[in-house]
Design an enzyme around this catalytic site. Structure first.
Site, mmCIF file in Angstrom:
data_model
loop_
_atom_site.group_PDB
_atom_site.id
_atom_site.type_symbol
_atom_site.label_atom_id
_atom_site.label_comp_id
_atom_site.label_asym_id
_atom_site.label_seq_id
_atom_site.Cartn_x
_atom_site.Cartn_y
_atom_site.Cartn_z
ATOM 1 N N LYS A 85 0.821 -1.211 0.000
ATOM 2 C CA LYS A 85 0.000 0.000 0.000
ATOM 3 C C LYS A 85 0.860 1.269 0.000
ATOM 4 O O LYS A 85 0.448 2.303 -0.502
ATOM 5 C CB LYS A 85 -0.949 0.002 1.189
ATOM 6 C CG LYS A 85 -2.037 -1.052 1.030
ATOM 7 C CD LYS A 85 -3.230 -0.781 1.914
ATOM 8 C CE LYS A 85 -4.416 -1.619 1.480
ATOM 9 N NZ LYS A 85 -4.221 -3.058 1.738
ATOM 10 N N GLU A 107 -10.571 6.543 2.375
ATOM 11 C CA GLU A 107 -11.454 5.546 2.985
ATOM 12 C C GLU A 107 -10.576 4.412 3.476
ATOM 13 O O GLU A 107 -9.497 4.177 2.941
ATOM 14 C CB GLU A 107 -12.442 5.019 1.933
ATOM 15 C CG GLU A 107 -11.928 3.852 1.064
ATOM 16 C CD GLU A 107 -10.773 4.215 0.128
ATOM 17 O OE1 GLU A 107 -10.488 5.418 -0.047
ATOM 18 O OE2 GLU A 107 -10.140 3.287 -0.409
ATOM 19 N N SER A 376 2.070 -9.649 -0.661
ATOM 20 C CA SER A 376 1.630 -8.254 -0.595
ATOM 21 C C SER A 376 1.949 -7.586 0.736
ATOM 22 O O SER A 376 2.147 -6.381 0.791
ATOM 23 C CB SER A 376 0.131 -8.162 -0.887
ATOM 24 O OG SER A 376 -0.595 -9.038 -0.049
HETATM 25 C C1 LIG Z 1 -5.039 -4.113 1.338
HETATM 26 C C2 LIG Z 1 -4.288 -5.362 1.176
HETATM 27 C C3 LIG Z 1 -4.569 -6.276 0.126
HETATM 28 C C4 LIG Z 1 -5.726 -6.093 -0.825
HETATM 29 O O1 LIG Z 1 -5.649 -5.020 -1.680
HETATM 30 P P1 LIG Z 1 -5.339 -5.100 -3.229
HETATM 31 O O2 LIG Z 1 -5.713 -3.766 -3.735
HETATM 32 O O3 LIG Z 1 -6.154 -6.208 -3.821
HETATM 33 O O4 LIG Z 1 -3.894 -5.385 -3.377
HETATM 34 C C5 LIG Z 1 -3.769 -7.386 0.001
HETATM 35 N N1 LIG Z 1 -2.739 -7.622 0.850
HETATM 36 C C6 LIG Z 1 -2.455 -6.801 1.875
HETATM 37 C C7 LIG Z 1 -1.322 -7.133 2.779
HETATM 38 C C8 LIG Z 1 -3.201 -5.643 2.063
HETATM 39 O O5 LIG Z 1 -2.905 -4.818 3.088
#
Ligand SMILES: *Cc1c(COP(=O)(O)O)cnc(C)c1O
Length: 409
Positions: A85, A107, A376
């Site tokens: 993010k 948001e 992620s």
């Molecule tokens: C917010 C989040 C996601 C989901 O968001 P995407 O926009 O689909 O990438 C996935 N993994 C983590 C660790 C997150 O914080």
């Protein structure tokens, strides 16, 4: 992409009063994209503030254990604030600076995007207001705590189901009122144009790095790339490094919750619960009823339970360029356990969805093939959920003990 559409998906369904603001945003974004110095400034900022380039880790033990493809993990968990993010918010922060605005709003559902935005605002010296459903404020207290300590004002939204979609509506209401001073930092590759494309652009730094790294480490392209899909920003980020290489299979993994045949999941591209619709400013596959009311969703991963999906991914799915799968909560916990024990790496519950599918498929592939899992984020933030799911008795004792200490004060 034409006029913000990707095939039949996307667009910009916005109130008349916001047309001027969107025109300004389109212009600033186009100018930034055309300016190589902007991207360089972004890359410099991310290497200085957020540990980029993030490593591509060869998961040797996991690969040996599964006995198939070589598994590589793209380490977005090593970003500042613990997830991909940061890429999006810092990029939008630079854009806000160029536009000369002084206030940002956002948001947030689980609170991760709120913390990332509050961090960015502190760094750039912007005023920051975060809209969050009242239900989410109550259940995500640690993230609310950090947002406030970082200097943001957190506004609990009391409308509707008091969750993410209501927070988005409220943020748009704020923007309509304060558009001269304020930029809305959208959190994922959704919403009205140019957000899906713009957020994906900032996240493309993941794929650009990963393509270079896998060539250096593996001597060629990967056979498959896996990413979890909430709104779709981390998936778009890594996929963009490989979209033009048709021989690389792209796999998006959604929240299968308690099972794709139940009412308790959040899969839009897998199964038949989602239907095409227009909401929150764009057209995509939404989890909605026949009246267009959004359905309740469920996932063990708070970041994957959004009702919509990136219009870019809806298009890539329809065209067959991205294959979609779903992972259940139970499978997610198993994949998490295996990854922790074999690699000493703790993926976020969201990221663990991508691990589930990779772990299923790797053994069916040969030793000279390679796959990449986009990790992620890190799982530390999920300690409450994970400890509860593992039914850890000492953790329970710890929580009860702390609560008793507080109550006695
Ligand atoms: C917010 C989040 C996601 C989901 O968001 P995407 O926009 O689909 O990438 C996935 N993994 C983590 C660790 C997150 O914080």
């Amino acid at each position: 992409m034409k006029n913000g559409y990707f095939g039949q998906w996307g667009g910009a369904f916005i109130p008349e009063v916001l047309h001027q603001t969107f025109a300004e945003l389109h212009k600033a974004y186009a100018a930034a994209r055309a300016d190589e110095k902007f991207w360089q400034e972004y890359v410099d900022l991310m290497s200085n503030y957020s540990c980029r380039p993030t490593p591509l880790t060869f998961a040797e033990n996991l690969s040996d254990h599964l006995g198939g493809a070589r598994i590589y993990i793209k380490r977005e968990d090593l970003n500042h604030t613990g997830a991909h993010k940061a890429n999006n918010v810092m990029g939008q922060g630079l854009l806000v600076k160029r536009m000369g605005k002084k206030r940002v709003i956002a948001e947030t559902g689980a609170g991760q995007h709120g913390v990332a935005t509050a961090t960015m605002a502190a760094r750039f010296g912007f005023d920051c207001t975060i809209y969050m459903g009242e239900v989410d404020v109550a259940r995500q207290r640690p993230n609310v705590f950090w947002m406030e300590k970082l200097g943001a004002t957190v506004v609990p939204v009391k409308d509707g189901s008091r969750t993410l979609k209501d927070a988005i509506n409220e943020a748009f209401r704020d923007w309509v009122t304060n558009m001269d001073s304020t930029h809305y930092v959208f959190g994922t590759a959704c919403g009205p144009a140019p957000f899906p494309e713009m957020v994906s652009w900032f996240q493309s730094i993941i794929g650009i790095e990963a393509e270079k790294q896998i060539k250096e480490q593996h001597g060629g392209l990967p056979d498959r790339v896996y990413a979890c899909v909430g709104g779709g920003s981390n998936a778009m980020g890594i996929f963009q490094g490989f979209l033009d290489h048709n021989e690389v299979e792209l796999v998006g993994v959604e929240a299968g919750g308690k099972g794709i045949d139940t009412e308790e999941h959040a899969s839009r591209m897998v199964g038949d619960r989602a239907t095409p619709g227009v909401a929150q400013g764009y057209k995509t596959m939404f989890l909605q009823d026949t009246d267009g009311q959004m359905l309740d969703t469920h996932s063990i991963a708070a970041g994957l339970d959004y009702v919509g999906v990136s219009p870019i991914l809806a298009d890539l799915g329809e065209k067959g360029r991205v294959r979609f799968e779903a992972a259940t909560d139970t499978e997610v916990l198993e994949a998490l356990k295996l990854t922790m024990r074999r690699e000493g790496i703790i993926p976020a519950l969201e990221s663990s969805h991508a691990f589930v599918q990779a772990i299923k498929e790797a053994p069916t592939m040969s030793r000279d093939q390679a796959i990449i899992i986009n990790m992620s984020g890190r799982g530390d933030k999920d300690i409450f959920t994970i400890a509860h799911a593992f039914d850890d008795p000492s953790w329970k004792e710890f929580i009860i003990g702390r609560a008793a200490e507080y109550a006695a004060k």
